[in-house]
Each structure stands twice: as structure tokens, then as C-alpha cells.
Enzyme design. Sequence first.
Site, PDB file in Angstrom:
ATOM      1  N   HIS A 288      36.392  37.966  41.837  1.00 43.77           N
ATOM      2  CA  HIS A 288      36.999  37.859  40.511  1.00 43.77           C
ATOM      3  C   HIS A 288      38.514  37.928  40.653  1.00 43.77           C
ATOM      4  O   HIS A 288      39.035  38.900  41.197  1.00 43.77           O
ATOM      5  CB  HIS A 288      36.531  39.014  39.619  1.00 43.77           C
ATOM      6  CG  HIS A 288      35.071  38.988  39.310  1.00 43.77           C
ATOM      7  ND1 HIS A 288      34.304  40.132  39.218  1.00 43.77           N
ATOM      8  CD2 HIS A 288      34.223  37.954  39.078  1.00 43.77           C
ATOM      9  CE1 HIS A 288      33.052  39.805  38.928  1.00 43.77           C
ATOM     10  NE2 HIS A 288      32.985  38.493  38.856  1.00 43.77           N
ATOM     11  N   HIS A 461      39.134  43.052  43.207  1.00 40.46           N
ATOM     12  CA  HIS A 461      38.515  43.849  44.282  1.00 40.46           C
ATOM     13  C   HIS A 461      36.987  43.774  44.245  1.00 40.46           C
ATOM     14  O   HIS A 461      36.306  44.766  44.463  1.00 40.46           O
ATOM     15  CB  HIS A 461      38.956  45.327  44.205  1.00 40.46           C
ATOM     16  CG  HIS A 461      40.414  45.512  43.943  1.00 40.46           C
ATOM     17  ND1 HIS A 461      41.382  45.226  44.881  1.00 40.46           N
ATOM     18  CD2 HIS A 461      41.091  45.930  42.842  1.00 40.46           C
ATOM     19  CE1 HIS A 461      42.578  45.476  44.371  1.00 40.46           C
ATOM     20  NE2 HIS A 461      42.424  45.905  43.148  1.00 40.46           N
ATOM     21  N   HIS A 462      36.446  42.571  43.998  1.00 40.80           N
ATOM     22  CA  HIS A 462      34.997  42.405  43.888  1.00 40.80           C
ATOM     23  C   HIS A 462      34.465  41.327  44.838  1.00 40.80           C
ATOM     24  O   HIS A 462      33.670  40.488  44.427  1.00 40.80           O
ATOM     25  CB  HIS A 462      34.610  42.032  42.449  1.00 40.80           C
ATOM     26  CG  HIS A 462      35.030  43.021  41.422  1.00 40.80           C
ATOM     27  ND1 HIS A 462      35.180  42.702  40.077  1.00 40.80           N
ATOM     28  CD2 HIS A 462      35.343  44.347  41.518  1.00 40.80           C
ATOM     29  CE1 HIS A 462      35.566  43.775  39.413  1.00 40.80           C
ATOM     30  NE2 HIS A 462      35.668  44.788  40.263  1.00 40.80           N
ATOM     31  N   PRO A 463      34.849  41.312  46.108  1.00 42.05           N
ATOM     32  CA  PRO A 463      34.337  40.256  46.987  1.00 42.05           C
ATOM     33  C   PRO A 463      32.838  40.430  47.248  1.00 42.05           C
ATOM     34  O   PRO A 463      32.324  41.549  47.324  1.00 42.05           O
ATOM     35  CB  PRO A 463      35.148  40.441  48.276  1.00 42.05           C
ATOM     36  CG  PRO A 463      35.513  41.898  48.288  1.00 42.05           C
ATOM     37  CD  PRO A 463      35.720  42.256  46.847  1.00 42.05           C
TER      38      PRO A 463
END
Length: 528
Positions: A288, A461-463
Amino acid sequence: MDYDFIIIGGGSAGCVLAARLSEDPAARVLLLEAGGRDRHPFYHLPAGFAKMTKGIGSWGWHTVPQRHMKGMQIRFTQAKVIGGGSSINAQIYTRGNALDYDEWRQLGCEGWGYEDVLPYFRKAEDNDSYDNRYHGKGGPLGVSQPRAPLPICEAYFAAAGQLGIPRNQDMAGETQDGVGYYQLTQRNVRRSSTSIAYLGPARGRPNLTVRTGVQVARIVVENGRAVGAELAGEGIVRASSEVILSSGAIGSPRLLQLSGIGPADELQALGIAPVLDQPEVGANLQDHIDLFTISECTGNHTYDRYAKPHWSAIAGLQYLLTRSGPVASSLFETGGFWYADPDARSPDIQFHLGLGSGIESGVARMPHGGVTLNSAYLRPRSRGTVRLASADPSAAPLIDPNYWEDPHDREMSIRGLKLAQEILRQDALKPFVMAERLPGPEVRTDEDYFNYACANAKTDHHPAGTCRMGADEASVVDVRLRLRGLDGLRIVDASVMPRLVSANTNATTIMIAEKAADMIRADHGGAQ
């Protein structure tokens, strides 16, 4: 000493696995974490998140230049501390949308539909407000209502309401739509990381060994089976049952490739002997991307002034005495979910209201105090990669989220930013908001917005997705999270998500680990 299970990566998933697998006193479990212990107070105070994106407890990596965003490089915070992301994140407890998991099932991931995973979300929880179909009490993970909201939060809800966006009391419950306070991974106004919540109570077990500050150079494979891990400067430790890789959506594909598991031609070009040709290792990266608007406030309506040393000392004293005030706030505990595309199957935009300005790395601070509203498009179509820069295990990986490769992502992201601007311009916020400063009135055209984004975008910070789970032979892991093509190796972290969920990812990662622990026990003859 040999072990039954070696878990590589002591992050959100690894700590859960170590705690759950070591519940069996006959199982010898070793947890390896490259980062250090979480002793620093910033890891435990809710407001410590503000320090985390600026480098504490992280690897210090960046993306490669983003070719669809004018070559910008984005700081890509990945945790390097026990507890992983759960030790450094903003403690926001969201699960995505129920339809995300039903979509996983439709993609061939049997056993991963919403009704399949909901019991594991509930099993993890010790919720301070709800005990119902959607939430549980008595689990390891503290999940709490915010303790430090400000009047501007209620004004934000009213402003959203003026645009037809409803108030939602539980965005991790029956419906995701609307704005509200996020529940937080906290207990007693302290961060409830998986290090504290899961690993803490398990640390005294004689069958559990936890090692921090240990760099794994490669996974050791013999005769088509993962048999252990080579520790930098130490040698090999062996696992008789399984090696479990839980190093995250960046770390897991990185270590697989260093171990010769990945796209064979690329590995050979780096001088790494291929062990298993698996082109999808490190592919399918999803994340995101976040755009934000910042307005200057009419007075001290947010926590900005507490960045000054004397106010910071007052805030610290207030927290120690009353467990309230700015130190008790994760600074992003207010937000919501709504639509950039009115025809979307569920909300496709997520908001995070920041109770200040300049909270995260690279974000401007307002001289007289400000308020931030972040907006992220939740279901990007663009796909990126994690690749090796060299065969050196200490070298940073090449992280390429490939943001906005698909023009649809760019359009939806900018729509989300415009919606955030509209919320902050509503009458309900007039007593609190003086004027918008970023993007500002000079940003009007689509090109203006694109240029603003290319100067100010950041990761949420949503890999996820880089070791994709699936029923097809091309997928990296099967639906029991076992690596295809090798025995004795399982991957348990955000990298296995076939598609990124429509929210923050930490609760989903914990759920994956809870479900994986049951699968591992079942596969090795233990009770679920």
C-alpha cells in the site's frame, strides 16, 4: 545441539510459532532473529512508533528508483528487532475485509476463506471490549480501545459524516465501512507485540531457545530436503522436523535466493548455485502506497507541541502517573475505510488520522502544529519484486514495489487523497483547522497531484505476496505453506498472502502463524 524446529525470523509470525510449537514439551524449538532484544522503552510505549520509521529497530533499506513515479526512492522500514513489525508498528488492529479471504479461497487456497480464518483471529485476541462472533478474550494478544483520543478525532468523525461516511464502532467486526477509532495491539496502555504477548510467557520453557543478533547466511539443503540453517561465523544448526522461514515479505524471499532457491538464471548470474528453480520467489510483491494531506491547526489541537523537550518531559510524567496523554497514543489510532471507486466490492481506501505533523520519516512538520490525514489505495494491481543485489548476505536487497505500474492504482490513490482533503475541509473541522498546507491550493491538476505524490508518497509498511500461496504448481508454497519442490521447509509470514489484504497487515500475519502452528502440529502427529 539439534532441534526439531528451527524458525528463522523472530518477527510477528516467528514469535507466535515459537510460543505455540514449544507448548509441546517434546518439541525442541530454536528461534533465530537477526535483530536485537526489545529492551528500549520506545518498543513498549505506544507513541514510540514515531521513532520507528526514522530508523530505530529497522534495517535502513530503501526501494529502488520507482520508474512510474519519476524515479523516487522511498524509505522502506523493515523491522530488525525481536517481535518484528509488531514491535515497531503503529499498533493498529485491523484484519482486512472478509471478502479478501474469500478471494484467497477462490484463487485456490482452500481452508483460507473468511470463515476458516476467523477462529484464528479470535484465538489470538484478548479484546478489552468485545467477546462475540468476531472477537475473542483470553488469547495472548492484547487488543484495546485507544486511551488518548483528542477532541479533533470526534470532529473528524463529524466531518466524514458531512460527506455521507458513517461512524463505525468496530472496523474489525461485522462491517469495515466507515470511520472510527482503531482497536490497538496494546494491553494496559503498553504495546502488545508478539515478543511480549507470545514469546514473553514462553521464554522459560526448557525446550525453547531464543537467539537474537544472529544472521542466517543460508538455508541448508541436502538431498532435496531443508535440514538446517548456516549461521554467519558459526556454522550449521540442524532441524530434524522442519525449517520454518518467517523473515517477512522482504526477508524471506531474500534468504531463499541466498540459499539458491529462486529464479535460477538470475541466481547463476550472481554466482549462486541454484538449488531449486522457482521464478516466483521474490515476485508478486504488493504494498500500500500512502499519500497524505496536512493542515495547520488553529491551536494546540494535536500532539505536535510535545516534540519540544520540556513538553516531552511533561508528557512522559503524565504517562507514568496516569497512563494517559501523548505517550499513550500511537498517534494514528483514528481512521476509517471508504471508497475511491463507488462500485468497488468493499472499501478500497483506508484513512489514518495523524494527531500531529512530521510524525513519520520524510513528512513535513508544521511550525504551529498540524493534523495529518493519510490515504492509501487498498487493492493495487501493480506487482513488484524482491531481488538480490549480490551474493553477499549482508548486502541490502533490491526492493521494487513497482508502484503505479498500473495506471488504475495512480488514479485511485489520487482520488483517495482528494477525499482526504475534502474531509479536512468540512465545517465540523473549522474550529480546529486553519488551512491546508500540503498539498496546498497550488496543486490542482492531475499532473500537479502526480508531481506532489512523486515528491511526498511513502509506504504504508504493508508488503506481502513474495512467496505466494496457491494450489497451482507455479505458487511458491501450497495451502499448508510448504515450499513446493523441497521437503522440510515451510514459509509462515506475510509473504505467503496471494493478495494483499485491504488494511494493515499485522493481525493477518499473526492469524497466519496461529493457523500454521496447528497445521505443523497436525503434520507431525501432534494435537491441534
